[in-house]
Design an enzyme around this catalytic site. Structure first.
Site: not given
Length: 144
Positions: A9-10, A17, A22, A73, A76, A97, A99, A106
């Protein structure tokens, strides 16, 4: 070797964004660079991006019979999707995984990854380079 890259998502908004978090590259650019790297290593890559949890789970299930490694990835979903965690475990395909940002530096809720324990590695905070590092890890692993 065939790799599947799943972006959650996103990630379709990457480059727009929060570029300070990012990066400024679009997902299309990042995936293009990764595709070129994987192809230069004599392997194949397929990628999907979805904002839907069930689509990620379906892709992981499909990977069982079609792919040698997964780069994920989960966005969330990383922090709370036990359904994705169980799908990674059930499919048995080596999964890394990834990111773009450093999830450990964060907001506190981002530091927890419920999928980390079923992945062969977690790469966090390396920006777009993290995808190449994940591919390199999977490709090297398959040669051993």
């Amino acid at each position: 070797m065939k790799l599947l890259v799943i972006n959650g998502p996103n990630l379709n908004l990457t480059g727009r964004r929060s570029p300070e978090v990012y990066g400024e590259d679009t997902l299309e650019t990042i995936m293009g660079e990764l595709y070129n790297y994987v192809e230069s290593m004599g392997s194949e890559m397929f990628e999907i991006q979805t904002n839907h949890e069930g689509d990620i789970i379906d892709a992981l299930h499909a990977a069982m019979d079609s792919f040698d490694g997964v780069i994920l990835n989960a966005g969330a979903y990383t922090h709370y999707s036990y359904a994705i965690r169980d799908a990674i475990e059930a499919c048995g395909v080596p999964t890394v995984e990834v990111h773009l940002s450093d999830i450990h530096n964060r907001e506190p809720f981002r530091a927890l990854s419920v999928i980390e324990s079923v992945c062969i590695a977690q790469i966090s905070g390396q920006g777009k380079k993290g995808y190449t590092l994940a591919a390199k890890l999977l490709l090297t692993r398959s040669m051993n």
